[in-house]
Design an enzyme around this catalytic site. Structure first.
Site, PDB file in Angstrom:
ATOM      1  N   ASP A 168      -2.549   3.673   2.435  1.00  0.00           N
ATOM      2  CA  ASP A 168      -3.292   4.122   1.267  1.00  0.00           C
ATOM      3  C   ASP A 168      -4.166   2.961   0.801  1.00  0.00           C
ATOM      4  O   ASP A 168      -4.209   1.912   1.437  1.00  0.00           O
ATOM      5  CB  ASP A 168      -2.351   4.631   0.162  1.00  0.00           C
ATOM      6  CG  ASP A 168      -1.386   3.563  -0.340  1.00  0.00           C
ATOM      7  OD1 ASP A 168      -1.672   2.350  -0.194  1.00  0.00           O
ATOM      8  OD2 ASP A 168      -0.345   3.934  -0.898  1.00  0.00           O
ATOM      9  N   SER A 169      -4.861   3.137  -0.314  1.00  0.00           N
ATOM     10  CA  SER A 169      -5.799   2.089  -0.729  1.00  0.00           C
ATOM     11  C   SER A 169      -5.085   0.776  -1.060  1.00  0.00           C
ATOM     12  O   SER A 169      -5.615  -0.297  -0.786  1.00  0.00           O
ATOM     13  CB  SER A 169      -6.655   2.565  -1.900  1.00  0.00           C
ATOM     14  OG  SER A 169      -5.838   2.997  -2.953  1.00  0.00           O
TER      15      SER A 169
END
Length: 79
Positions: A37-38
């Site tokens: 994910d980010s």
């Protein structure tokens, strides 16, 4: 493509994302294939910067879709 650099990258990615190194290829997408994910991506970029002694601007890091993208950037900006 620098095989030694790719090996270092695989180790960093595997450690950060808690996956097997053999699942990581040049074509692996950080988000789709490797499940990053980010936050994972940010931590990974930070780890790469620390390990290789380089700086990767945030806007560049956000453009990395695949392992190959990151490697190409690192190779073109010195390691």
């Amino acid at each position: 493509m620098d095989a030694e650099l790719f090996d270092k990258m695989k180790k960093l990615i595997a450690d950060r994302l808690e996956i097997e190194e053999d699942k990581i290829t040049l074509e692996s997408s950080f988000r789709q294939d490797l499940g990053a994910d980010s936050l994972d991506t940010y931590e990974l970029v930070y780890a790469i910067e620390e390990e290789l002694g380089i700086t990767i601007p945030d806007e560049k890091a956000n453009e990395f879709e695949t392992v190959k993208d990151a490697l190409a950037y690192i190779e073109s900006h010195g390691k």
